[in-house]
Design a protein around this motif. Structure first.
Motif, PDB file in Angstrom:
ATOM      1  N   VAL A 145       0.677   5.740   2.908  1.00 12.46           N
ATOM      2  CA  VAL A 145       1.630   5.420   3.424  1.00 12.46           C
ATOM      3  C   VAL A 145       1.538   6.675   4.519  1.00 12.46           C
ATOM      4  O   VAL A 145       2.354   6.859   5.653  1.00 12.46           O
ATOM      5  CB  VAL A 145       2.931   6.592   2.458  1.00 12.46           C
ATOM      6  CG1 VAL A 145       4.057   7.033   3.361  1.00 12.46           C
ATOM      7  CG2 VAL A 145       2.945   6.025   1.413  1.00 12.46           C
ATOM      8  N   LYS A 146       0.949   7.313   4.733  1.00 15.15           N
ATOM      9  CA  LYS A 146       0.586   8.563   5.104  1.00 15.15           C
ATOM     10  C   LYS A 146       0.287   7.671   7.276  1.00 15.15           C
ATOM     11  O   LYS A 146       0.153   7.972   8.285  1.00 15.15           O
ATOM     12  CB  LYS A 146      -0.836   9.586   4.844  1.00 15.15           C
ATOM     13  CG  LYS A 146       0.056  10.792   5.932  1.00 15.15           C
ATOM     14  CD  LYS A 146      -0.928  12.176   6.165  1.00 15.15           C
ATOM     15  CE  LYS A 146      -1.062  12.978   4.612  1.00 15.15           C
ATOM     16  NZ  LYS A 146      -2.475  13.616   4.699  1.00 15.15           N
ATOM     17  N   ASN A 147      -1.530   7.140   6.586  1.00 20.91           N
ATOM     18  CA  ASN A 147      -1.723   6.159   7.855  1.00 20.91           C
ATOM     19  C   ASN A 147      -0.902   4.995   8.411  1.00 20.91           C
ATOM     20  O   ASN A 147      -0.607   5.439   9.333  1.00 20.91           O
ATOM     21  CB  ASN A 147      -2.788   5.408   7.010  1.00 20.91           C
ATOM     22  CG  ASN A 147      -4.089   6.376   6.829  1.00 20.91           C
ATOM     23  OD1 ASN A 147      -4.255   7.374   7.310  1.00 20.91           O
ATOM     24  ND2 ASN A 147      -4.849   5.302   6.019  1.00 20.91           N
ATOM     25  N   ALA A 148       0.242   4.363   7.822  1.00 23.95           N
ATOM     26  CA  ALA A 148       1.293   3.500   8.480  1.00 23.95           C
ATOM     27  C   ALA A 148       1.758   4.214   8.611  1.00 23.95           C
ATOM     28  O   ALA A 148       2.664   3.500   9.914  1.00 23.95           O
ATOM     29  CB  ALA A 148       1.750   3.011   6.550  1.00 23.95           C
ATOM     30  N   ILE A 149       2.434   5.319   8.747  1.00 20.48           N
ATOM     31  CA  ILE A 149       3.017   6.680   9.396  1.00 20.48           C
ATOM     32  C   ILE A 149       2.724   6.438  10.735  1.00 20.48           C
ATOM     33  O   ILE A 149       3.089   6.290  11.750  1.00 20.48           O
ATOM     34  CB  ILE A 149       3.559   7.507   8.690  1.00 20.48           C
ATOM     35  CG1 ILE A 149       4.819   7.186   7.470  1.00 20.48           C
ATOM     36  CG2 ILE A 149       4.649   8.688   9.768  1.00 20.48           C
ATOM     37  CD1 ILE A 149       5.623   8.158   6.572  1.00 20.48           C
ATOM     38  N   ALA A 150       1.260   7.241  10.516  1.00 19.56           N
ATOM     39  CA  ALA A 150       0.808   7.772  11.791  1.00 19.56           C
ATOM     40  C   ALA A 150       0.525   6.694  12.994  1.00 19.56           C
ATOM     41  O   ALA A 150       0.417   6.397  13.843  1.00 19.56           O
ATOM     42  CB  ALA A 150      -1.189   7.987  11.112  1.00 19.56           C
ATOM     43  N   GLU A 151      -0.028   4.835  11.853  1.00 19.89           N
ATOM     44  CA  GLU A 151      -0.503   4.288  12.862  1.00 19.89           C
ATOM     45  C   GLU A 151       0.088   3.226  13.692  1.00 19.89           C
ATOM     46  O   GLU A 151       0.555   2.809  14.224  1.00 19.89           O
ATOM     47  CB  GLU A 151      -1.386   2.827  11.791  1.00 19.89           C
ATOM     48  CG  GLU A 151      -2.054   3.752  11.785  1.00 19.89           C
ATOM     49  CD  GLU A 151      -2.993   2.189  10.354  1.00 19.89           C
ATOM     50  OE1 GLU A 151      -3.534   2.350   9.957  1.00 19.89           O
ATOM     51  OE2 GLU A 151      -2.054   1.247  10.502  1.00 19.89           O
ATOM     52  N   THR A 152       1.631   3.428  13.064  1.00 19.96           N
ATOM     53  CA  THR A 152       3.190   2.614  13.455  1.00 19.96           C
ATOM     54  C   THR A 152       4.298   3.555  14.365  1.00 19.96           C
ATOM     55  O   THR A 152       4.659   2.880  15.360  1.00 19.96           O
ATOM     56  CB  THR A 152       3.986   2.483  12.744  1.00 19.96           C
ATOM     57  OG1 THR A 152       4.425   2.790  12.243  1.00 19.96           O
ATOM     58  CG2 THR A 152       3.118   0.776  11.913  1.00 19.96           C
ATOM     59  N   GLY A 153       3.866   5.240  14.243  1.00 18.88           N
ATOM     60  CA  GLY A 153       4.665   5.662  15.059  1.00 18.88           C
ATOM     61  C   GLY A 153       6.033   6.220  14.280  1.00 18.88           C
ATOM     62  O   GLY A 153       7.074   6.841  14.933  1.00 18.88           O
ATOM     63  N   ILE A 154       6.217   5.633  13.763  1.00 18.39           N
ATOM     64  CA  ILE A 154       7.828   5.416  13.185  1.00 18.39           C
ATOM     65  C   ILE A 154       8.277   6.654  12.581  1.00 18.39           C
ATOM     66  O   ILE A 154       6.965   7.590  12.315  1.00 18.39           O
ATOM     67  CB  ILE A 154       7.941   4.332  10.990  1.00 18.39           C
ATOM     68  CG1 ILE A 154       7.151   4.450  10.379  1.00 18.39           C
ATOM     69  CG2 ILE A 154       8.044   3.252  11.903  1.00 18.39           C
ATOM     70  CD1 ILE A 154       6.966   3.849   9.108  1.00 18.39           C
ATOM     71  N   GLU A 155       9.348   7.082  12.422  1.00 17.10           N
ATOM     72  CA  GLU A 155       9.579   8.666  11.640  1.00 17.10           C
ATOM     73  C   GLU A 155       9.802   8.594  10.643  1.00 17.10           C
ATOM     74  O   GLU A 155      10.402   6.989   9.738  1.00 17.10           O
ATOM     75  CB  GLU A 155      11.687   8.435  12.437  1.00 17.10           C
ATOM     76  CG  GLU A 155      11.620  10.309  12.646  1.00 17.10           C
ATOM     77  CD  GLU A 155      12.859   9.792  13.460  1.00 17.10           C
ATOM     78  OE1 GLU A 155      13.900  10.616  12.428  1.00 17.10           O
ATOM     79  OE2 GLU A 155      13.708   9.600  13.543  1.00 17.10           O
ATOM     80  N   ALA A 156       8.967   9.471   9.759  1.00 20.80           N
ATOM     81  CA  ALA A 156       9.007   9.708   7.991  1.00 20.80           C
ATOM     82  C   ALA A 156      10.209   8.918   7.423  1.00 20.80           C
ATOM     83  O   ALA A 156       9.966   8.384   6.406  1.00 20.80           O
ATOM     84  CB  ALA A 156       8.360  10.180   7.869  1.00 20.80           C
ATOM     85  N   SER A 157      10.876   9.762   7.976  1.00 16.15           N
ATOM     86  CA  SER A 157      12.696   9.798   6.982  1.00 16.15           C
ATOM     87  C   SER A 157      13.098   8.119   7.204  1.00 16.15           C
ATOM     88  O   SER A 157      14.779   8.363   6.293  1.00 16.15           O
ATOM     89  CB  SER A 157      13.192  10.736   8.130  1.00 16.15           C
ATOM     90  OG  SER A 157      14.039  10.393   9.246  1.00 16.15           O
ATOM     91  N   ARG A 158      12.769   7.593   8.107  1.00 18.69           N
ATOM     92  CA  ARG A 158      13.122   6.471   8.491  1.00 18.69           C
ATOM     93  C   ARG A 158      12.881   5.530   7.208  1.00 18.69           C
ATOM     94  O   ARG A 158      12.918   3.661   7.222  1.00 18.69           O
ATOM     95  CB  ARG A 158      13.258   5.214   9.461  1.00 18.69           C
ATOM     96  CG  ARG A 158      13.946   6.373  10.857  1.00 18.69           C
ATOM     97  CD  ARG A 158      14.672   6.276  10.784  1.00 18.69           C
ATOM     98  NE  ARG A 158      16.026   7.065  11.105  1.00 18.69           N
ATOM     99  CZ  ARG A 158      17.073   7.314  11.309  1.00 18.69           C
ATOM    100  NH1 ARG A 158      18.253   5.676  10.855  1.00 18.69           N
ATOM    101  NH2 ARG A 158      18.325   8.353  11.387  1.00 18.69           N
ATOM    102  N   LEU A 159      11.726   6.057   6.694  1.00 20.67           N
ATOM    103  CA  LEU A 159      11.014   5.049   5.286  1.00 20.67           C
ATOM    104  C   LEU A 159      11.591   5.044   4.138  1.00 20.67           C
ATOM    105  O   LEU A 159      11.239   6.360   3.772  1.00 20.67           O
ATOM    106  CB  LEU A 159       9.551   4.444   5.622  1.00 20.67           C
ATOM    107  CG  LEU A 159       8.393   4.138   4.480  1.00 20.67           C
ATOM    108  CD1 LEU A 159       8.975   2.562   4.857  1.00 20.67           C
ATOM    109  CD2 LEU A 159       7.071   4.519   4.445  1.00 20.67           C
ATOM    110  N   LYS A 160      12.019   4.035   3.220  1.00 22.35           N
ATOM    111  CA  LYS A 160      12.404   4.431   2.007  1.00 22.35           C
ATOM    112  C   LYS A 160      11.622   3.894   1.031  1.00 22.35           C
ATOM    113  O   LYS A 160      10.899   2.615   1.290  1.00 22.35           O
ATOM    114  CB  LYS A 160      13.678   4.106   1.769  1.00 22.35           C
ATOM    115  CG  LYS A 160      14.377   4.549   2.249  1.00 22.35           C
ATOM    116  CD  LYS A 160      16.183   4.829   1.614  1.00 22.35           C
ATOM    117  CE  LYS A 160      17.008   5.147   2.455  1.00 22.35           C
ATOM    118  NZ  LYS A 160      18.338   6.106   2.704  1.00 22.35           N
TER     119      LYS A 160
END
Ligand code: C2E
Ligand code: MG
Ligand code: MG
Length: 646
Positions: free
Chosen positions: A493-508
């Motif tokens: 999950v951490k990698n997916a957030i880092a790779e795409t640059g999404i705001e973590a709070s926007r992922l559920k």
């Protein structure tokens, strides 16, 4: 005149002659007597000599005999000593049973073996028999009778004897019968060896070969044997039908992975105990290995009766287990195969029941299925699907669809749920229900889940930067039980957030109650870790589980999704309406957001609106769409809403 002297002379001469004659006769008689006496003496002397020789011979013979006897006695004593020594060395007891007198001699060691320390205590044959284990007594009596009757040359019996302390020892009695000239048995005598240790070892080996050491239930090989016997009985007697239940614990791996194998083992022992409590005496509960069990139901009338037992088992296992202060929930999937004429191999029944169990797993677990012949074809299909699924990612056959989630208050799309699809080269578009269970069983859910997460994160990054940057949305991704307990999930999950640059709070991440139910403590640990990444957690299909309400406040959950079962009935079933109302008020008090899923008509939307439900998802508003269609819908929605708000 002259005659007279002549006569006188003649007379005198005759007298002299007679005297001489008589004297001679006397002499010769004496001589004869003497000769006879001498002869007698000689004869006597001869006889005496003979007798003396005879006596000397007899004496010599006697002495030889005495010497021989002495030697024999010595040899006998030595032999007796040797035997006694050997018996003592072998730690054997000796016994000698006089059948005529009804007395029995028992050696000291014999008495010691059975704990008779008081030497004065008499041990009659009856007393001896009274010590024999009741189950061994009939055979022992048969053996002794056969020996006495002469049908067996050596007596040999293994049986149990009660020790004076109350426990039983195993002994080996060997003996031989002594008979009279007419062949009547006079005595039986022999030795007795304590073979308890050997018997214990034999028993242990037998148990190890036939029983599962963890649960003490019969193991696969013994169960197969027992099943073979049941098949034979059913073949002889048509009335003697049987049923085979194949049980597999659902998501048992979660327990093992999160709590460790020790806890897993303890849970299996508890499950074994409950299973035993659900069957009748004569039925067999066996462990095939891992989390698989089999129950052989003897004398069941029909399928319905076997189903009743399956339900009883499922009900019993649905009650919580308590392990090291934790409350655990466990369910089983059950496959049922009924006895059938013509099917005569135990393996066939196990395979059929296993296939039915697999079907139960695929249909959502915690249920039972009865074997039907077409399942065999289904199993072949299943195997080829498993194989195809392995390659689906490389071949680009997977797609992610997005189903919008709307705010009832504003009419705006606030997010999407990512739902995977598989375009199978021959079976066409496949729904998750057809392949997610296979992916979970095989572990393929891990790469598949990671792929969906990456896709969804990329799509979200694109939408939130290029499409709705001014009013960003969220995307929720379903997580399987196996992913949640996998130690690599946080990193992924951490990698997916880092790779795409999404705001973590926007992922559920969407998890379900049943994942928590398997082990709340372990699940909370995993969820807490995910929470530290800043993402949100959503409880999917809420209301379908049964024990999680109490956990809800302990979990780092920000959103509840009410299961479509209740939403779909909200306009027609007052109970469902009440449940939805309760969930809404509960979530308000816990400050959680609520999404109602599966809204299919206007009436349902209106009820939800009146109850103050904030977000909805369902066919009424939109089915899951491919990424482009979802984007177009999002743009349209925003355009319409902005226009409406102007
Ligand atoms: P879910 O997470 O509860 O997803 C909602 C399911 O309800 C979706 O089915 C969706 O198409 C369906 N649905 C939405 N609106 C309606 C409606 O108004 N009426 C009815 N009857 N159904 C509606 P779908 O796509 O077939 O997915 C089924 C389940 O498969 C999902 O249930 C989810 O548990 C699982 N799933 C889907 N995608 C994934 C994934 O990527 N990973 C994992 N682990 N599971 C997934
Ligand atoms: Mg979902
Ligand atoms: Mg759902």
């Amino acid at each position: 005149m002259q005659l007279i002297p002549l006569v006188l002379v003649l007379l005198a001469g005759s007298a002299a002659a007679w005297w001489v004659l008589r004297s001679r006769a006397r002499l010769s008689a004496r001589v004869a007597e003497e000769a006879e006496a001498r002869w007698r003496l000689e004869e006597l002397q001869g006889r005496l000599l003979e007798r003396t020789v005879e006596l000397e011979d007899a004496n010599e013979h006697l002495e030889r005999e005495i010497e021989e006897r002495r030697k024999m006695e010595l040899a006998l004593r030595e032999s007796e000593e040797r035997y006694a020594l050997a018996a003592r060395g072998a730690n054997d007891g000796l016994w000698d049973w006089n059948l005529v007198a009804g007395e029995v001699y028992l050696s000291e060691r014999w008495r010691e073996m059975v704990g008779v320390v008081d030497r004065s205590l008499s041990l009659s044959p009856e007393e001896w028999f009274s010590r024999v284990h009741l189950s061994d007594l009939p055979q022992l009596k048969v053996d002794i009778a056969a020996q006495a009757a002469g049908s067996r040359s050596h007596f040999h019996s293994e049986h149990r004897l009660r020790h004076s302390e109350g426990f039983f020892i195993w002994v080996l009695c060997r003996g031989i019968v002594v008979r009279d000239d007419e062949g009547r048995a006079l005595r039986i005598a022999g030795s007795m060896t304590d073979i308890t240790a050997r018997k214990d070892l034999e028993e242990r080996l037998r148990r190890e070969a036939q029983f599962d050491s963890l649960t003490t239930l019969p193991n696969r090989s013994y169960a197969t044997d027992l099943l073979r016997r049941a098949i034979a009985r059913a073949k002889r007697n048509r009335e003697q039908q049987f049923g085979v239940l194949f049980l597999d614990c659902d998501r048992f791996k979660v327990v093992n992975d999160s709590l460790g194998h020790h806890a897993g083992d303890s849970l299996l022992r508890l499950v074994a105990g409950r299973l035993n409590g659900c069957v009748r005496p004569g039925d067999v509960v066996a462990r095939l290995g891992g989390d698989e069990f089999v129950v052989i139901l003897e004398g069941v009338k029909d399928e319905a009766e076997a189903i009743t037992v399956a339900e009883r088992i499922q009900h019993s296992l649905a009650q919580p287990f308590y392990l090291d202060g934790r409350e655990l929930f466990m369910s089983v999937s059950v496959g049922i195969a009924m006895s059938q004429p013509g099917v005569e191999r135990p393996e066939d029944y196990l395979r059929d029941a296993d296939l039915a169990m697999y079907r139960a797993k695929l249909r959502g677990r915690a249920r039972h299925e009865v074997f039907r012949a077409d399942m065999r074809a289904g199993a072949v299909l299943q195997m080829s699907l498993e194989n195809d699924l392995r390659h689906s990612m490389d071949r680009g056959e997977l797609r992610v669809m997005y189903q919008p989630i709307w705010s009832l208050a504003s009419g705006r799309i606030v997010g999407f749920e990512a739902l995977v699809r598989w375009d199978h080269p021959t079976h066409g578009a496949m729904q998750p229900a057809d392949f997610i269970p296979i992916a979970e069983e095989t572990g393929l859910i891990l790469p598949l889940g990671e792929w969906v997460l990456r896709q969804a994160a990329q799509r979200l990054a694109h939408w939130n930067t290029k499409v709705v940057a001014d009013d960003p949305i969220w995307v929720s991704v379903n997580v399987a039980a196996r992913q949640l307990t996998h130690p690599g999930l946080v990193e992924i999950v951490k990698n997916a957030i880092a790779e795409t640059g999404i705001e973590a709070s926007r992922l559920k991440l969407e998890i379900t109650e049943s994942m928590i139910m398997a082990d709340a403590v372990a699940a909370v640990g995993a969820l807490e870790q995910l929470k530290t990444l800043g993402i949100h957690l959503l409880m999917d299909d809420f209301g379908t589980g049964h024990a999680s309400l109490s956990y809800l406040h302990r979990l780092p959950i920000s959103t509840i999704k009410i299961d479509r079962y209740f939403v779909g009935r909200i306009d027609s079933n007052s109970e469902c309406l009440e449940i939805v109302r309760t969930i809404l008020s509960l979530s308000r008090s816990l400050s959680m957001d609520v999404v109602a899923e599966g809204v299919e008509n206007g009436a349902q939307r209106e009820v939800l609106q009146s109850l103050g439900c904030e977000y909805v998802q369902g066919y009424l508003l939109s089915p899951p769409l491919d990424a482009d269609a979802a984007e177009r819908l999002l743009l349209t929605n925003r355009a319409v809403e902005s226009a409406a708000s102007r």
